[in-house]
Write a protein that holds these residues in place. Structure first.
Motif, PDB file in Angstrom:
ATOM      1  N   HIS B 222     -52.136  59.800 -20.853  1.00 43.85           N
ATOM      2  CA  HIS B 222     -52.193  58.399 -20.430  1.00 43.85           C
ATOM      3  C   HIS B 222     -53.620  57.976 -20.168  1.00 43.85           C
ATOM      4  CE1 HIS B 222     -47.964  57.469 -20.192  1.00 43.85           C
ATOM      5  NE2 HIS B 222     -47.806  58.733 -19.881  1.00 43.85           N
ATOM      6  N   TYR B 223     -53.893  56.740 -20.496  1.00 45.03           N
ATOM      7  CA  TYR B 223     -55.231  56.239 -20.247  1.00 45.03           C
ATOM      8  C   TYR B 223     -55.358  55.811 -18.809  1.00 45.03           C
ATOM      9  CZ  TYR B 223     -55.651  55.900 -25.251  1.00 45.03           C
ATOM     10  OH  TYR B 223     -55.692  56.180 -26.568  1.00 45.03           O
ATOM     11  N   GLN B 224     -56.567  55.889 -18.340  1.00 45.37           N
ATOM     12  CA  GLN B 224     -56.813  55.359 -17.023  1.00 45.37           C
ATOM     13  C   GLN B 224     -58.096  54.549 -17.067  1.00 45.37           C
ATOM     14  OE1 GLN B 224     -56.869  58.323 -14.012  1.00 45.37           O
ATOM     15  NE2 GLN B 224     -56.003  56.923 -12.510  1.00 45.37           N
ATOM     16  N   MET B 225     -57.999  53.293 -16.674  1.00 45.59           N
ATOM     17  CA  MET B 225     -59.190  52.459 -16.646  1.00 45.59           C
ATOM     18  C   MET B 225     -60.026  52.881 -15.449  1.00 45.59           C
ATOM     19  SD  MET B 225     -59.282  50.075 -19.118  1.00 45.59           S
ATOM     20  CE  MET B 225     -59.923  48.464 -18.719  1.00 45.59           C
ATOM     21  N   LYS B 226     -61.236  53.371 -15.717  1.00 40.31           N
ATOM     22  CA  LYS B 226     -62.112  53.731 -14.598  1.00 40.31           C
ATOM     23  C   LYS B 226     -63.035  52.556 -14.315  1.00 40.31           C
ATOM     24  CE  LYS B 226     -62.110  58.637 -15.651  1.00 40.31           C
ATOM     25  NZ  LYS B 226     -62.288  58.890 -17.077  1.00 40.31           N
ATOM     26  N   ARG B 227     -63.905  52.753 -13.300  1.00 39.98           N
ATOM     27  CA  ARG B 227     -64.770  51.652 -12.937  1.00 39.98           C
ATOM     28  C   ARG B 227     -65.656  51.240 -14.104  1.00 39.98           C
ATOM     29  NH1 ARG B 227     -68.404  53.110  -8.385  1.00 39.98           N
ATOM     30  NH2 ARG B 227     -66.521  53.369  -7.147  1.00 39.98           N
ATOM     31  N   ARG B 228     -66.178  52.253 -14.845  1.00 39.95           N
ATOM     32  CA  ARG B 228     -67.076  51.918 -15.957  1.00 39.95           C
ATOM     33  C   ARG B 228     -66.336  51.168 -17.061  1.00 39.95           C
ATOM     34  NH1 ARG B 228     -67.728  57.888 -18.705  1.00 39.95           N
ATOM     35  NH2 ARG B 228     -65.596  57.963 -19.447  1.00 39.95           N
ATOM     36  N   ASP B 229     -65.019  51.431 -17.214  1.00 35.39           N
ATOM     37  CA  ASP B 229     -64.256  50.713 -18.226  1.00 35.39           C
ATOM     38  C   ASP B 229     -64.116  49.239 -17.861  1.00 35.39           C
ATOM     39  OD1 ASP B 229     -63.620  52.867 -20.020  1.00 35.39           O
ATOM     40  OD2 ASP B 229     -62.399  53.645 -18.386  1.00 35.39           O
ATOM     41  N   TYR B 230     -63.803  49.001 -16.575  1.00 32.23           N
ATOM     42  CA  TYR B 230     -63.708  47.604 -16.145  1.00 32.23           C
ATOM     43  C   TYR B 230     -65.039  46.901 -16.326  1.00 32.23           C
ATOM     44  CZ  TYR B 230     -59.099  48.342 -14.200  1.00 32.23           C
ATOM     45  OH  TYR B 230     -57.770  48.596 -14.065  1.00 32.23           O
ATOM     46  N   LEU B 231     -66.103  47.616 -15.939  1.00 29.65           N
ATOM     47  CA  LEU B 231     -67.443  47.058 -16.047  1.00 29.65           C
ATOM     48  C   LEU B 231     -67.740  46.724 -17.509  1.00 29.65           C
ATOM     49  CD1 LEU B 231     -69.783  46.592 -14.062  1.00 29.65           C
ATOM     50  CD2 LEU B 231     -70.796  48.696 -14.950  1.00 29.65           C
ATOM     51  N   PHE B 232     -67.470  47.686 -18.384  1.00 28.92           N
ATOM     52  CA  PHE B 232     -67.789  47.505 -19.797  1.00 28.92           C
ATOM     53  C   PHE B 232     -66.990  46.346 -20.391  1.00 28.92           C
ATOM     54  CE2 PHE B 232     -66.918  48.231 -24.262  1.00 28.92           C
ATOM     55  CZ  PHE B 232     -68.205  48.363 -24.753  1.00 28.92           C
ATOM     56  N   THR B 233     -65.685  46.311 -20.098  1.00 25.11           N
ATOM     57  CA  THR B 233     -64.852  45.266 -20.677  1.00 25.11           C
ATOM     58  C   THR B 233     -65.279  43.900 -20.182  1.00 25.11           C
ATOM     59  OG1 THR B 233     -63.087  46.883 -20.614  1.00 25.11           O
ATOM     60  CG2 THR B 233     -62.464  44.653 -21.188  1.00 25.11           C
ATOM     61  N   SER B 234     -65.600  43.807 -18.879  1.00 27.79           N
ATOM     62  CA  SER B 234     -66.008  42.482 -18.410  1.00 27.79           C
ATOM     63  C   SER B 234     -67.348  42.074 -19.017  1.00 27.79           C
ATOM     64  CB  SER B 234     -66.037  42.404 -16.885  1.00 27.79           C
ATOM     65  OG  SER B 234     -66.397  43.641 -16.355  1.00 27.79           O
ATOM     66  N   CYS B 235     -68.260  43.060 -19.188  1.00 24.31           N
ATOM     67  CA  CYS B 235     -69.504  42.740 -19.894  1.00 24.31           C
ATOM     68  C   CYS B 235     -69.184  42.285 -21.310  1.00 24.31           C
ATOM     69  CB  CYS B 235     -70.409  43.962 -19.984  1.00 24.31           C
ATOM     70  SG  CYS B 235     -71.230  44.332 -18.467  1.00 24.31           S
ATOM     71  N   GLY B 236     -68.244  42.974 -21.946  1.00 28.65           N
ATOM     72  CA  GLY B 236     -67.881  42.651 -23.316  1.00 28.65           C
ATOM     73  C   GLY B 236     -67.297  41.256 -23.438  1.00 28.65           C
ATOM     74  N   LEU B 237     -66.719  40.752 -22.349  1.00 25.84           N
ATOM     75  CA  LEU B 237     -66.165  39.399 -22.417  1.00 25.84           C
ATOM     76  C   LEU B 237     -67.204  38.348 -22.024  1.00 25.84           C
ATOM     77  CD1 LEU B 237     -62.621  39.953 -20.862  1.00 25.84           C
ATOM     78  CD2 LEU B 237     -63.259  39.833 -23.252  1.00 25.84           C
ATOM     79  N   VAL B 238     -68.079  38.695 -21.088  1.00 23.89           N
ATOM     80  CA  VAL B 238     -68.992  37.679 -20.554  1.00 23.89           C
ATOM     81  C   VAL B 238     -70.240  37.529 -21.412  1.00 23.89           C
ATOM     82  CG1 VAL B 238     -70.433  37.076 -18.585  1.00 23.89           C
ATOM     83  CG2 VAL B 238     -68.129  37.983 -18.225  1.00 23.89           C
ATOM     84  N   LEU B 239     -70.858  38.660 -21.786  1.00 18.09           N
ATOM     85  CA  LEU B 239     -72.131  38.585 -22.503  1.00 18.09           C
ATOM     86  C   LEU B 239     -72.056  37.797 -23.812  1.00 18.09           C
ATOM     87  CD1 LEU B 239     -73.849  42.040 -21.955  1.00 18.09           C
ATOM     88  CD2 LEU B 239     -74.496  39.812 -21.068  1.00 18.09           C
TER      89      LEU B 239
END
Lengths: 204, 247
Positions: B222-239
Protein backbone atom coordinates in the motif's frame (compact mmCIF):
# COMPACT_ATOMS: atom_id res chain seq x y z
CA UNK A 1 -1.72 8.38 -36.17
CA UNK A 2 -0.42 9.96 -33.01
CA UNK A 3 -0.69 13.69 -32.63
CA UNK A 4 1.93 15.06 -30.26
CA UNK A 5 1.16 16.75 -27.00
CA UNK A 6 0.77 20.50 -27.04
CA UNK A 7 -0.32 20.76 -30.67
CA UNK A 8 -4.10 20.62 -30.57
CA UNK A 9 -6.35 23.43 -29.38
CA UNK A 10 -8.18 23.19 -26.07
CA UNK A 11 -11.72 22.65 -27.48
CA UNK A 12 -10.51 19.77 -29.65
CA UNK A 13 -8.76 18.17 -26.68
CA UNK A 14 -11.80 18.58 -24.45
CA UNK A 15 -14.29 17.22 -26.97
CA UNK A 16 -11.94 14.33 -27.68
CA UNK A 17 -11.57 13.57 -24.00
CA UNK A 18 -15.34 13.72 -23.44
CA UNK A 19 -16.12 11.45 -26.40
CA UNK A 20 -13.33 9.07 -25.41
CA UNK A 21 -14.65 8.91 -21.86
CA UNK A 22 -18.21 8.27 -23.05
CA UNK A 23 -17.15 5.59 -25.52
CA UNK A 24 -14.98 3.86 -22.94
CA UNK A 25 -17.81 3.95 -20.42
CA UNK A 26 -20.19 2.33 -22.91
CA UNK A 27 -17.55 -0.26 -23.81
CA UNK A 28 -16.84 -1.13 -20.19
CA UNK A 29 -20.51 -1.41 -19.41
CA UNK A 30 -20.96 -3.89 -22.25
CA UNK A 31 -17.92 -5.90 -21.17
CA UNK A 32 -18.46 -8.93 -18.95
CA UNK A 33 -15.87 -9.73 -16.29
CA UNK A 34 -15.38 -13.13 -17.92
CA UNK A 35 -14.25 -11.53 -21.15
CA UNK A 36 -11.60 -9.32 -19.61
CA UNK A 37 -8.61 -11.63 -20.26
CA UNK A 38 -9.71 -12.21 -23.86
CA UNK A 39 -10.15 -8.55 -24.64
CA UNK A 40 -6.91 -7.66 -22.86
CA UNK A 41 -4.93 -10.25 -24.81
CA UNK A 42 -6.47 -9.20 -28.10
CA UNK A 43 -5.43 -5.66 -27.30
CA UNK A 44 -1.93 -6.90 -26.47
CA UNK A 45 -1.80 -8.85 -29.74
CA UNK A 46 -2.85 -5.83 -31.74
CA UNK A 47 -0.26 -3.76 -29.89
CA UNK A 48 2.45 -6.28 -30.79
CA UNK A 49 1.18 -6.48 -34.38
CA UNK A 50 1.39 -2.71 -34.69
CA UNK A 51 5.17 -3.11 -34.55
CA UNK A 52 5.11 -5.17 -37.76
CA UNK A 53 6.38 -3.08 -40.62
CA UNK A 54 4.90 -4.04 -43.96
CA UNK A 55 6.96 -3.00 -46.96
CA UNK A 56 5.37 -0.94 -49.69
CA UNK A 57 7.75 0.05 -52.46
CA UNK A 58 10.86 1.58 -50.88
CA UNK A 59 9.07 2.55 -47.67
CA UNK A 60 7.23 0.57 -45.05
CA UNK A 61 4.12 1.19 -43.00
CA UNK A 62 3.13 -0.21 -39.67
CA UNK A 63 -0.17 -1.94 -39.12
CA UNK A 64 -2.96 -0.31 -37.13
CA UNK A 65 -5.59 -3.09 -37.13
CA UNK A 66 -8.36 -1.01 -35.59
CA UNK A 67 -10.73 -2.34 -38.28
CA UNK A 68 -10.50 -5.98 -37.28
CA UNK A 69 -10.46 -5.08 -33.60
CA UNK A 70 -13.68 -3.17 -34.10
CA UNK A 71 -15.42 -6.02 -35.91
CA UNK A 72 -14.50 -8.45 -33.18
CA UNK A 73 -15.10 -6.24 -30.17
CA UNK A 74 -17.73 -3.68 -31.12
CA UNK A 75 -17.99 -0.98 -28.46
CA UNK A 76 -15.42 -2.80 -26.34
CA UNK A 77 -12.91 -1.57 -28.95
CA UNK A 78 -12.93 1.73 -27.04
CA UNK A 79 -11.40 0.40 -23.80
CA UNK A 80 -9.24 -2.05 -25.77
CA UNK A 81 -7.72 0.72 -27.87
CA UNK A 82 -7.41 2.97 -24.85
CA UNK A 83 -5.38 0.41 -22.92
CA UNK A 84 -3.12 -0.28 -25.88
CA UNK A 85 -2.49 3.47 -26.27
CA UNK A 86 -1.92 4.04 -22.59
CA UNK A 87 1.45 2.27 -22.27
CA UNK A 88 2.64 4.19 -25.30
CA UNK A 89 1.55 7.41 -23.64
CA UNK A 90 3.32 6.80 -20.36
CA UNK A 91 6.30 4.75 -21.51
CA UNK A 92 7.17 6.10 -24.92
CA UNK A 93 5.40 9.44 -24.50
CA UNK A 94 3.96 8.79 -27.96
CA UNK A 95 0.92 10.96 -27.65
CA UNK A 96 0.72 11.75 -23.98
CA UNK A 97 -2.05 12.10 -21.46
CA UNK A 98 -3.87 15.13 -22.81
CA UNK A 99 -4.24 13.74 -26.34
CA UNK A 100 -5.16 10.25 -25.12
CA UNK A 101 -8.87 10.98 -25.47
CA UNK A 102 -8.50 12.40 -28.96
CA UNK A 103 -6.32 9.53 -30.18
CA UNK A 104 -8.65 6.94 -28.65
CA UNK A 105 -11.61 8.50 -30.47
CA UNK A 106 -9.71 8.79 -33.73
CA UNK A 107 -8.98 5.09 -33.71
CA UNK A 108 -11.94 3.61 -31.86
CA UNK A 109 -14.83 5.52 -33.45
CA UNK A 110 -13.98 4.18 -36.95
CA UNK A 111 -13.63 0.73 -35.36
CA UNK A 112 -17.13 0.92 -33.86
CA UNK A 113 -18.59 2.29 -37.09
CA UNK A 114 -16.93 -0.58 -38.95
CA UNK A 115 -18.55 -2.96 -36.51
CA UNK A 116 -22.02 -1.69 -37.35
CA UNK A 117 -21.35 -1.47 -41.06
CA UNK A 118 -19.47 -4.66 -41.81
CA UNK A 119 -19.70 -7.21 -39.01
CA UNK A 120 -22.78 -8.93 -40.46
CA UNK A 121 -21.19 -8.99 -43.93
CA UNK A 122 -17.89 -10.38 -42.67
CA UNK A 123 -19.63 -13.23 -40.89
CA UNK A 124 -21.61 -14.12 -44.02
CA UNK A 125 -20.95 -17.62 -45.40
CA UNK A 126 -20.58 -16.31 -48.97
CA UNK A 127 -16.84 -15.90 -49.59
CA UNK A 128 -17.25 -12.92 -51.91
CA UNK A 129 -19.45 -10.90 -49.55
CA UNK A 130 -17.27 -11.75 -46.58
CA UNK A 131 -14.07 -10.90 -48.45
CA UNK A 132 -15.38 -7.60 -49.76
CA UNK A 133 -16.68 -6.59 -46.34
CA UNK A 134 -13.43 -7.45 -44.58
CA UNK A 135 -11.37 -5.52 -47.12
CA UNK A 136 -13.67 -2.53 -46.78
CA UNK A 137 -13.59 -2.82 -42.99
CA UNK A 138 -9.80 -2.46 -42.87
CA UNK A 139 -9.78 0.18 -45.60
CA UNK A 140 -12.54 2.36 -44.18
CA UNK A 141 -11.18 2.20 -40.63
CA UNK A 142 -7.89 3.76 -41.73
CA UNK A 143 -9.65 6.19 -44.05
CA UNK A 144 -11.85 7.46 -41.24
CA UNK A 145 -9.02 7.49 -38.72
CA UNK A 146 -6.78 9.58 -40.96
CA UNK A 147 -9.68 11.90 -41.75
CA UNK A 148 -10.31 12.24 -38.03
CA UNK A 149 -6.67 13.09 -37.34
CA UNK A 150 -6.75 15.61 -40.19
CA UNK A 151 -10.01 17.03 -38.87
CA UNK A 152 -8.54 17.52 -35.40
CA UNK A 153 -5.61 19.42 -36.89
CA UNK A 154 -7.78 21.60 -39.15
CA UNK A 155 -10.13 22.43 -36.27
CA UNK A 156 -7.09 23.55 -34.28
CA UNK A 157 -6.08 26.07 -36.91
CA UNK A 158 -6.38 26.77 -40.62
CA UNK A 159 -2.59 26.72 -40.93
CA UNK A 160 -2.71 22.95 -40.49
CA UNK A 161 -4.53 22.43 -43.83
CA UNK A 162 -1.39 21.47 -45.71
CA UNK A 163 -0.27 19.06 -43.02
CA UNK A 164 -3.73 17.54 -42.68
CA UNK A 165 -3.91 16.91 -46.41
CA UNK A 166 -0.47 15.35 -46.33
CA UNK A 167 -1.53 13.00 -43.53
CA UNK A 168 -4.58 11.75 -45.42
CA UNK A 169 -2.61 11.32 -48.66
CA UNK A 170 0.19 9.48 -46.86
CA UNK A 171 -2.37 7.06 -45.43
CA UNK A 172 -3.83 6.03 -48.78
CA UNK A 173 -1.34 3.17 -49.22
CA UNK A 174 -1.93 2.21 -45.59
CA UNK A 175 -5.66 1.93 -46.32
CA UNK A 176 -5.06 -0.61 -49.07
CA UNK A 177 -2.58 -2.59 -47.00
CA UNK A 178 -4.91 -2.68 -44.01
CA UNK A 179 -7.69 -3.76 -46.32
CA UNK A 180 -5.64 -6.66 -47.67
CA UNK A 181 -4.36 -7.62 -44.22
CA UNK A 182 -7.88 -7.57 -42.75
CA UNK A 183 -9.14 -9.62 -45.69
CA UNK A 184 -6.41 -12.23 -45.24
CA UNK A 185 -6.79 -12.22 -41.49
CA UNK A 186 -10.54 -12.84 -41.59
CA UNK A 187 -10.10 -15.64 -44.14
CA UNK A 188 -7.45 -17.17 -41.93
CA UNK A 189 -9.60 -16.95 -38.81
CA UNK A 190 -12.57 -18.45 -40.64
CA UNK A 191 -10.46 -21.43 -41.64
CA UNK A 192 -8.48 -21.92 -38.45
CA UNK A 193 -10.63 -20.70 -35.59
CA UNK A 194 -14.09 -19.72 -36.81
CA UNK A 195 -15.45 -19.49 -33.27
CA UNK A 196 -13.25 -16.45 -32.65
CA UNK A 197 -15.48 -14.44 -34.94
CA UNK A 198 -18.59 -15.77 -33.27
CA UNK A 199 -17.71 -14.86 -29.70
CA UNK A 200 -19.80 -12.00 -28.39
CA UNK A 201 -17.42 -9.72 -26.53
CA UNK A 202 -19.85 -6.89 -26.02
CA UNK A 203 -23.17 -7.42 -24.31
CA UNK A 204 -25.97 -6.11 -26.50
CA UNK B 1 10.70 -2.18 -27.65
CA UNK B 2 12.20 -0.97 -24.41
CA UNK B 3 9.57 -0.66 -21.74
CA UNK B 4 10.12 1.17 -18.48
CA UNK B 5 13.45 2.52 -19.64
CA UNK B 6 13.73 5.12 -16.90
CA UNK B 7 11.85 3.29 -14.15
CA UNK B 8 14.90 2.04 -12.32
CA UNK B 9 16.81 4.60 -10.39
CA UNK B 10 17.43 5.74 -6.91
CA UNK B 11 16.69 9.43 -6.96
CA UNK B 12 14.29 11.51 -4.93
CA UNK B 13 11.81 11.47 -7.83
CA UNK B 14 11.87 7.68 -8.13
CA UNK B 15 10.82 7.32 -4.50
CA UNK B 16 7.85 9.66 -4.57
CA UNK B 17 4.32 8.30 -4.25
CA UNK B 18 3.07 7.51 -7.78
CA UNK B 19 -0.34 8.98 -6.98
CA UNK B 20 1.19 12.38 -6.37
CA UNK B 21 3.24 12.05 -9.52
CA UNK B 22 0.22 11.10 -11.63
CA UNK B 23 -1.76 14.07 -10.32
CA UNK B 24 1.13 16.47 -10.90
CA UNK B 25 1.83 15.09 -14.40
CA UNK B 26 -1.81 15.24 -15.49
CA UNK B 27 -2.21 18.76 -14.13
CA UNK B 28 0.99 19.99 -15.75
CA UNK B 29 0.16 18.45 -19.15
CA UNK B 30 -3.32 19.89 -19.12
CA UNK B 31 -2.19 23.35 -18.12
CA UNK B 32 0.67 23.55 -20.60
CA UNK B 33 -1.39 22.22 -23.47
CA UNK B 34 -3.88 25.04 -22.90
CA UNK B 35 -1.37 27.89 -22.80
CA UNK B 36 -1.04 30.09 -25.86
CA UNK B 37 1.92 32.24 -24.92
CA UNK B 38 5.49 31.41 -25.81
CA UNK B 39 6.96 33.02 -22.69
CA UNK B 40 4.65 31.01 -20.44
CA UNK B 41 5.52 27.82 -22.33
CA UNK B 42 9.24 28.54 -22.01
CA UNK B 43 8.84 29.24 -18.31
CA UNK B 44 6.89 26.03 -17.93
CA UNK B 45 9.69 24.14 -19.67
CA UNK B 46 11.97 24.99 -16.74
CA UNK B 47 10.05 22.77 -14.32
CA UNK B 48 10.39 19.46 -16.20
CA UNK B 49 14.04 20.24 -16.91
CA UNK B 50 14.62 20.58 -13.16
CA UNK B 51 12.69 17.35 -12.56
CA UNK B 52 14.72 15.46 -15.14
CA UNK B 53 17.92 16.75 -13.53
CA UNK B 54 16.65 15.72 -10.09
CA UNK B 55 15.76 12.26 -11.36
CA UNK B 56 19.32 11.89 -12.73
CA UNK B 57 18.16 10.21 -15.93
CA UNK B 58 20.61 8.94 -18.49
CA UNK B 59 21.17 11.95 -20.75
CA UNK B 60 21.89 10.05 -23.95
CA UNK B 61 18.83 7.81 -23.68
CA UNK B 62 16.71 10.82 -22.80
CA UNK B 63 17.84 12.62 -25.95
CA UNK B 64 17.15 9.59 -28.16
CA UNK B 65 13.69 9.37 -26.65
CA UNK B 66 13.05 13.06 -27.26
CA UNK B 67 14.32 12.79 -30.84
CA UNK B 68 11.92 9.94 -31.59
CA UNK B 69 8.95 11.69 -30.04
CA UNK B 70 9.68 14.94 -31.85
CA UNK B 71 8.98 13.38 -35.26
CA UNK B 72 5.51 14.88 -35.42
CA UNK B 73 6.81 18.27 -34.29
CA UNK B 74 9.41 18.21 -37.05
CA UNK B 75 6.58 17.50 -39.48
CA UNK B 76 4.71 20.63 -38.36
CA UNK B 77 7.85 22.71 -39.04
CA UNK B 78 7.55 21.77 -42.71
CA UNK B 79 4.33 23.68 -43.20
CA UNK B 80 3.37 25.88 -40.23
CA UNK B 81 5.96 28.63 -40.92
CA UNK B 82 4.64 28.87 -44.49
CA UNK B 83 0.92 28.61 -43.93
CA UNK B 84 0.41 30.57 -40.71
CA UNK B 85 -0.64 34.10 -41.73
CA UNK B 86 1.69 36.91 -40.71
CA UNK B 87 4.59 39.11 -41.64
CA UNK B 88 6.88 37.72 -44.36
CA UNK B 89 10.48 37.56 -43.19
CA UNK B 90 12.09 35.46 -45.89
CA UNK B 91 11.11 33.95 -49.22
CA UNK B 92 12.40 30.76 -50.75
CA UNK B 93 11.15 30.71 -54.33
CA UNK B 94 7.36 30.80 -54.19
CA UNK B 95 7.26 30.04 -50.45
CA UNK B 96 7.12 32.79 -47.86
CA UNK B 97 8.25 32.23 -44.30
CA UNK B 98 6.03 34.13 -41.86
CA UNK B 99 7.37 35.40 -38.57
CA UNK B 100 4.16 34.56 -36.70
CA UNK B 101 4.29 31.08 -38.20
CA UNK B 102 7.80 30.56 -36.90
CA UNK B 103 6.69 31.75 -33.46
CA UNK B 104 3.68 29.42 -33.54
CA UNK B 105 5.85 26.46 -34.53
CA UNK B 106 8.22 27.38 -31.68
CA UNK B 107 5.27 27.48 -29.29
CA UNK B 108 4.13 24.00 -30.35
CA UNK B 109 7.67 22.65 -30.05
CA UNK B 110 8.23 24.08 -26.58
CA UNK B 111 4.81 22.99 -25.28
CA UNK B 112 5.20 19.51 -26.65
CA UNK B 113 8.68 19.02 -25.24
CA UNK B 114 7.73 20.44 -21.86
CA UNK B 115 4.91 17.93 -21.55
CA UNK B 116 6.99 15.03 -22.83
CA UNK B 117 9.81 15.80 -20.39
CA UNK B 118 7.35 16.10 -17.52
CA UNK B 119 5.81 12.74 -18.41
CA UNK B 120 9.23 11.10 -18.61
CA UNK B 121 10.35 12.63 -15.33
CA UNK B 122 7.14 11.89 -13.43
CA UNK B 123 5.48 8.81 -14.94
CA UNK B 124 8.50 7.26 -16.62
CA UNK B 125 10.26 7.04 -13.26
CA UNK B 126 7.73 4.63 -11.77
CA UNK B 127 7.17 1.06 -12.95
CA UNK B 128 4.07 0.93 -15.15
CA UNK B 129 2.16 -1.29 -12.77
CA UNK B 130 2.75 1.24 -9.99
CA UNK B 131 1.31 3.96 -12.19
CA UNK B 132 -1.73 1.80 -12.89
CA UNK B 133 -2.08 0.98 -9.22
CA UNK B 134 -2.01 4.71 -8.55
CA UNK B 135 -4.69 5.24 -11.20
CA UNK B 136 -6.93 2.68 -9.54
CA UNK B 137 -6.60 4.67 -6.30
CA UNK B 138 -7.50 7.81 -8.22
CA UNK B 139 -10.86 6.44 -9.32
CA UNK B 140 -10.18 4.71 -12.65
CA UNK B 141 -12.77 1.90 -12.99
CA UNK B 142 -11.74 -1.61 -11.94
CA UNK B 143 -12.56 -3.17 -15.27
CA UNK B 144 -10.25 -0.80 -17.11
CA UNK B 145 -7.46 -1.41 -14.60
CA UNK B 146 -7.91 -5.17 -14.96
CA UNK B 147 -7.88 -4.92 -18.74
CA UNK B 148 -4.69 -2.93 -18.59
CA UNK B 149 -3.13 -5.25 -16.07
CA UNK B 150 -3.75 -8.36 -18.18
CA UNK B 151 -2.71 -6.59 -21.35
CA UNK B 152 0.55 -5.43 -19.83
CA UNK B 153 1.25 -8.71 -18.09
CA UNK B 154 0.97 -10.70 -21.32
CA UNK B 155 2.53 -8.18 -23.67
CA UNK B 156 5.90 -9.89 -23.45
CA UNK B 157 4.41 -13.35 -23.78
CA UNK B 158 2.64 -12.37 -26.97
CA UNK B 159 5.74 -10.67 -28.25
CA UNK B 160 7.57 -13.94 -27.78
CA UNK B 161 4.85 -15.67 -29.78
CA UNK B 162 5.39 -13.09 -32.48
CA UNK B 163 9.13 -13.70 -32.49
CA UNK B 164 8.56 -17.43 -32.77
CA UNK B 165 6.31 -16.87 -35.78
CA UNK B 166 8.66 -14.46 -37.46
CA UNK B 167 11.57 -16.85 -36.91
CA UNK B 168 9.52 -19.60 -38.47
CA UNK B 169 9.06 -17.31 -41.45
CA UNK B 170 12.78 -16.59 -41.64
CA UNK B 171 13.63 -20.28 -41.49
CA UNK B 172 11.39 -20.75 -44.50
CA UNK B 173 13.34 -17.92 -46.21
CA UNK B 174 10.47 -15.48 -46.30
CA UNK B 175 11.55 -12.14 -47.68
CA UNK B 176 9.10 -9.27 -47.42
CA UNK B 177 8.52 -7.29 -50.59
CA UNK B 178 5.78 -5.35 -52.29
CA UNK B 179 3.68 -8.26 -53.47
CA UNK B 180 0.51 -10.12 -52.67
CA UNK B 181 2.41 -13.05 -51.19
CA UNK B 182 3.95 -10.78 -48.55
CA UNK B 183 0.63 -9.25 -47.61
CA UNK B 184 -1.05 -12.62 -47.40
CA UNK B 185 1.76 -13.92 -45.23
CA UNK B 186 1.56 -10.95 -42.87
CA UNK B 187 -2.21 -11.33 -42.72
CA UNK B 188 -1.83 -14.96 -41.67
CA UNK B 189 0.86 -13.94 -39.19
CA UNK B 190 -1.51 -11.44 -37.59
CA UNK B 191 -4.30 -14.01 -37.69
CA UNK B 192 -2.11 -16.58 -35.96
CA UNK B 193 -1.10 -14.03 -33.36
CA UNK B 194 -4.78 -13.38 -32.64
CA UNK B 195 -5.50 -17.11 -32.43
CA UNK B 196 -2.62 -17.69 -30.03
CA UNK B 197 -3.66 -14.77 -27.84
CA UNK B 198 -7.21 -16.14 -27.82
CA UNK B 199 -6.01 -19.59 -26.72
CA UNK B 200 -3.82 -18.09 -24.06
CA UNK B 201 -6.66 -15.93 -22.75
CA UNK B 202 -8.91 -18.98 -22.40
CA UNK B 203 -6.24 -20.73 -20.38
CA UNK B 204 -5.85 -17.64 -18.19
CA UNK B 205 -9.58 -17.45 -17.56
CA UNK B 206 -9.72 -21.14 -16.63
CA UNK B 207 -6.74 -20.78 -14.32
CA UNK B 208 -8.32 -17.77 -12.67
CA UNK B 209 -11.60 -19.60 -12.16
CA UNK B 210 -9.78 -22.61 -10.70
CA UNK B 211 -8.26 -20.33 -8.11
CA UNK B 212 -11.57 -18.75 -7.26
CA UNK B 213 -10.95 -15.38 -8.85
CA UNK B 214 -13.83 -13.09 -7.99
CA UNK B 215 -12.86 -10.08 -10.03
CA UNK B 216 -10.66 -8.49 -7.43
CA UNK B 217 -6.92 -8.16 -7.08
CA UNK B 218 -5.71 -7.96 -3.52
CA UNK B 219 -2.97 -5.44 -3.15
CA UNK B 220 -0.24 -6.28 -0.70
CA UNK B 221 1.81 -3.15 -1.03
CA UNK B 222 0.00 0.00 0.00
CA UNK B 223 1.12 3.49 -0.72
CA UNK B 224 1.53 6.00 1.97
CA UNK B 225 1.65 9.70 1.29
CA UNK B 226 4.53 11.07 3.33
CA UNK B 227 5.24 14.68 4.09
CA UNK B 228 7.55 15.01 1.07
CA UNK B 229 4.81 13.60 -1.18
CA UNK B 230 2.31 16.19 -0.03
CA UNK B 231 4.95 18.86 -0.43
CA UNK B 232 5.87 17.68 -3.91
CA UNK B 233 2.29 17.36 -5.12
CA UNK B 234 1.32 20.78 -3.85
CA UNK B 235 4.41 22.25 -5.52
CA UNK B 236 3.41 20.39 -8.66
CA UNK B 237 0.02 22.06 -8.57
CA UNK B 238 1.05 25.57 -7.54
CA UNK B 239 4.29 26.21 -9.43
CA UNK B 240 2.99 25.56 -12.97
CA UNK B 241 0.00 27.81 -12.24
CA UNK B 242 2.26 30.61 -11.07
CA UNK B 243 4.50 30.31 -14.10
CA UNK B 244 1.73 30.04 -16.66
CA UNK B 245 -0.62 32.67 -15.27
CA UNK B 246 1.92 35.30 -14.32
CA UNK B 247 3.80 35.23 -17.63
Amino acid sequence: MHISEGVLAAPVLLVGAALGLAGTAVGLKKLDYDRIPQVALLAAASFVASFIHVPIGPASVHLVLNGILGVMLGWVAFPAILISLFPQAIMFQFGGLTVLGVTTCNMALPAVLGYYAFSAGIRSPKPFVSGLCSFLCGFVAILLSSLAVAGCLVLTGGSFWAGAKMIVLAHIPVMFIEGFITLGCVRFLKKVKPEMLEVVYARP
Amino acid sequence: MKLEEFATGNSFIHHLDPRGKVVAAAFFSGLVSLTQSLTAALAALVLPVILVALARLDFKRLMTRLAVVNGFILFTWFFIPFTFPGRVIYSIGPLDIHWEGVLYACLLTVKSNAIILALIALLGTSPVLDVVHALSHLGVPDKLVHLFFFCFRYLHTIREEYHKLSEALKVRSFRPGTNLHTYRTYAYLVGMLLVRSFHRSQRILEALKCRGFSGRFYILHHYQMKRRDYLFTSCGLVLPCLLVFIL
